[in-house]
Design a protein around this motif. Structure first.
Motif, PDB file in Angstrom:
ATOM      1  N   GLN A 112       0.807  -1.122   0.040  1.00  0.00           N
ATOM      2  CA  GLN A 112       0.259  -0.093   0.120  1.00  0.00           C
ATOM      3  C   GLN A 112       0.872   1.464  -0.002  1.00  0.00           C
ATOM      4  OE1 GLN A 112       0.187  -2.080   2.459  1.00  0.00           O
ATOM      5  NE2 GLN A 112       0.907  -0.812   4.276  1.00  0.00           N
ATOM      6  N   ASP A 129      -7.802  -2.572   0.321  1.00  0.00           N
ATOM      7  CA  ASP A 129      -8.932  -1.829  -0.379  1.00  0.00           C
ATOM      8  C   ASP A 129      -8.239  -1.155  -1.672  1.00  0.00           C
ATOM      9  OD1 ASP A 129      -7.129   0.330   0.471  1.00  0.00           O
ATOM     10  OD2 ASP A 129      -8.394   0.543   2.291  1.00  0.00           O
ATOM     11  N   LYS A 130      -9.288  -0.364  -2.325  1.00  0.00           N
ATOM     12  CA  LYS A 130      -9.060   0.170  -3.672  1.00  0.00           C
ATOM     13  C   LYS A 130      -7.698   1.366  -3.458  1.00  0.00           C
ATOM     14  CE  LYS A 130     -12.501   3.846  -3.216  1.00  0.00           C
ATOM     15  NZ  LYS A 130     -11.783   4.937  -2.817  1.00  0.00           N
ATOM     16  N   ASP A 131      -7.574   1.608  -2.308  1.00  0.00           N
ATOM     17  CA  ASP A 131      -6.637   2.962  -1.969  1.00  0.00           C
ATOM     18  C   ASP A 131      -5.109   2.180  -2.193  1.00  0.00           C
ATOM     19  OD1 ASP A 131      -8.020   4.937  -2.409  1.00  0.00           O
ATOM     20  OD2 ASP A 131      -8.575   4.869  -0.176  1.00  0.00           O
ATOM     21  N   SER A 132      -5.118   0.880  -1.151  1.00  0.00           N
ATOM     22  CA  SER A 132      -3.800   0.212  -0.747  1.00  0.00           C
ATOM     23  C   SER A 132      -3.633  -0.776  -2.120  1.00  0.00           C
ATOM     24  CB  SER A 132      -4.136  -0.672   0.191  1.00  0.00           C
ATOM     25  OG  SER A 132      -4.137   0.144   1.518  1.00  0.00           O
ATOM     26  N   PRO A 185      -4.755  -1.056  -6.168  1.00  0.00           N
ATOM     27  CA  PRO A 185      -5.644  -0.576  -7.144  1.00  0.00           C
ATOM     28  C   PRO A 185      -6.391  -1.740  -7.858  1.00  0.00           C
ATOM     29  CG  PRO A 185      -3.419   0.112  -7.451  1.00  0.00           C
ATOM     30  CD  PRO A 185      -3.250  -0.788  -6.272  1.00  0.00           C
ATOM     31  N   THR A 186      -7.778  -1.474  -8.275  1.00  0.00           N
ATOM     32  CA  THR A 186      -8.475  -2.345  -8.641  1.00  0.00           C
ATOM     33  C   THR A 186      -8.092  -3.156  -9.977  1.00  0.00           C
ATOM     34  OG1 THR A 186     -10.000  -0.678  -9.971  1.00  0.00           O
ATOM     35  CG2 THR A 186     -10.598  -1.460  -7.692  1.00  0.00           C
ATOM     36  N   SER A 209      -5.742  -5.875  -8.410  1.00  0.00           N
ATOM     37  CA  SER A 209      -6.367  -6.928  -7.563  1.00  0.00           C
ATOM     38  C   SER A 209      -7.225  -7.762  -8.505  1.00  0.00           C
ATOM     39  CB  SER A 209      -7.438  -6.193  -6.426  1.00  0.00           C
ATOM     40  OG  SER A 209      -8.194  -5.314  -7.067  1.00  0.00           O
ATOM     41  N   MET A 255     -12.516  -8.669   0.873  1.00  0.00           N
ATOM     42  CA  MET A 255     -11.272  -7.780   0.318  1.00  0.00           C
ATOM     43  C   MET A 255     -10.072  -8.722  -0.346  1.00  0.00           C
ATOM     44  SD  MET A 255     -10.741  -4.315   2.348  1.00  0.00           S
ATOM     45  CE  MET A 255     -11.974  -2.976   2.296  1.00  0.00           C
ATOM     46  N   THR A 261     -15.108 -11.552  -3.504  1.00  0.00           N
ATOM     47  CA  THR A 261     -16.510 -11.302  -3.160  1.00  0.00           C
ATOM     48  C   THR A 261     -17.345 -12.442  -2.868  1.00  0.00           C
ATOM     49  OG1 THR A 261     -16.437  -9.219  -4.744  1.00  0.00           O
ATOM     50  CG2 THR A 261     -18.783 -10.107  -3.960  1.00  0.00           C
TER      51      THR A 261
END
Length: 248
Positions: free
Chosen positions: A8, A46-49, A51-52, A55, A74, A78
């Motif tokens: 992150q 998460d999306k900040d740590s 990037p989608t 992931s 996460m 899902t």
């Protein structure tokens, strides 16, 4: 394998974060064909740590103990929590135990190796010695004293200094121990290695000087004699003379 711990911090970097994400995606997609596997570790992906775009391309996921459903999904994906794959069930005693998803058809509970700090240090020293012996680690990283300590300290002169009266050849591991007594701050880490690793470390440090470490006969008190890797005093003196001639 390319490992990024606490990733992150990299992806959230204001200057290099976007480039790191782009390169990570490329490694995930193409790296395996070149034998490069990307391993990313973070406490909260998460999306900040994470990037989608990164992931979404991760095919294998491993989750240690987490506190809630959100964190569980996460990491593992899902609806994993709803489907009964719950890393929240692990306790503090379950060190190194987690869910592995993507390796087989169904997620598995697997146990990894638990490595504490002293064990990690020993592993790193052994790996370093192996790389030095293979010739893939050189210079300061390999413990090159000439580089680490500056030109005022000479490994060759230090080795000559630790030979005792009447000694013309010594085991490498014996020399390493004596060097550590001579200059603890410089050679101390060498003396903490296992005997074989000591010999490998000294051999790597002497290689740039053209000095080899052949088998040397020796004997420990109350023990039978044996051959081990060692150094001849004559070879050190020859190397020192050659260096002095070059300097002049």
């Amino acid at each position: 394998m390319f490992i990024i711990d606490e990733c992150q911090n990299l992806f959230a970097h204001p200057t290099f974060g976007a480039e790191a994400a782009e390169l990570s995606i490329a490694i995930i997609k193409l790296g395996r064909a070149l034998g490069v596997i990307l391993l990313l570790a973070t406490q909260r992906p998460d999306k900040d740590s994470l990037p989608t775009g990164v992931s979404a391309n991760v095919g294998i996921r491993f989750c240690l103990r987490v506190m809630g459903q959100v964190e569980n999904d996460m990491v593992l994906g899902t609806s994993m929590y709803r489907n009964g794959v719950r890393a929240t069930t692990f306790t503090k005693r379950d060190k190194g135990i987690g869910y592995l998803a993507g390796e087989s058809d169904d997620p598995l509970i697997v146990r990894t190796y638990y490595v504490d700090n002293p064990t990690a240090d020993a592993i790193c020293e052994r790996a370093k010695a192996a790389r030095i012996a293979a010739g893939t680690l050189t210079g300061y990283a390999a413990g090159d004293i000439e580089v680490a300590a500056g030109p005022e300290i000479s490994l060759i002169e230090d080795l000559i200094a630790v030979f005792g009266a009447g000694e013309d050849k010594l085991w490498s591991q014996t020399l390493v121990d004596r060097l550590a007594e001579l200059r603890p701050s410089l050679y101390g880490p060498w003396a903490e290695l296992e005997p074989t690793a000591k010999a490998q470390q000294l051999a790597a440090a002497l290689k740039p000087h053209g000095i080899t470490t052949p088998q040397v006969w020796g004997q420990v008190e109350n023990s039978r004699g044996r051959n081990l890797k060692g150094v001849h005093l004559d070879h050190l003196n020859e190397a020192l003379d050659a260096t002095r001639r070059t300097d002049t």
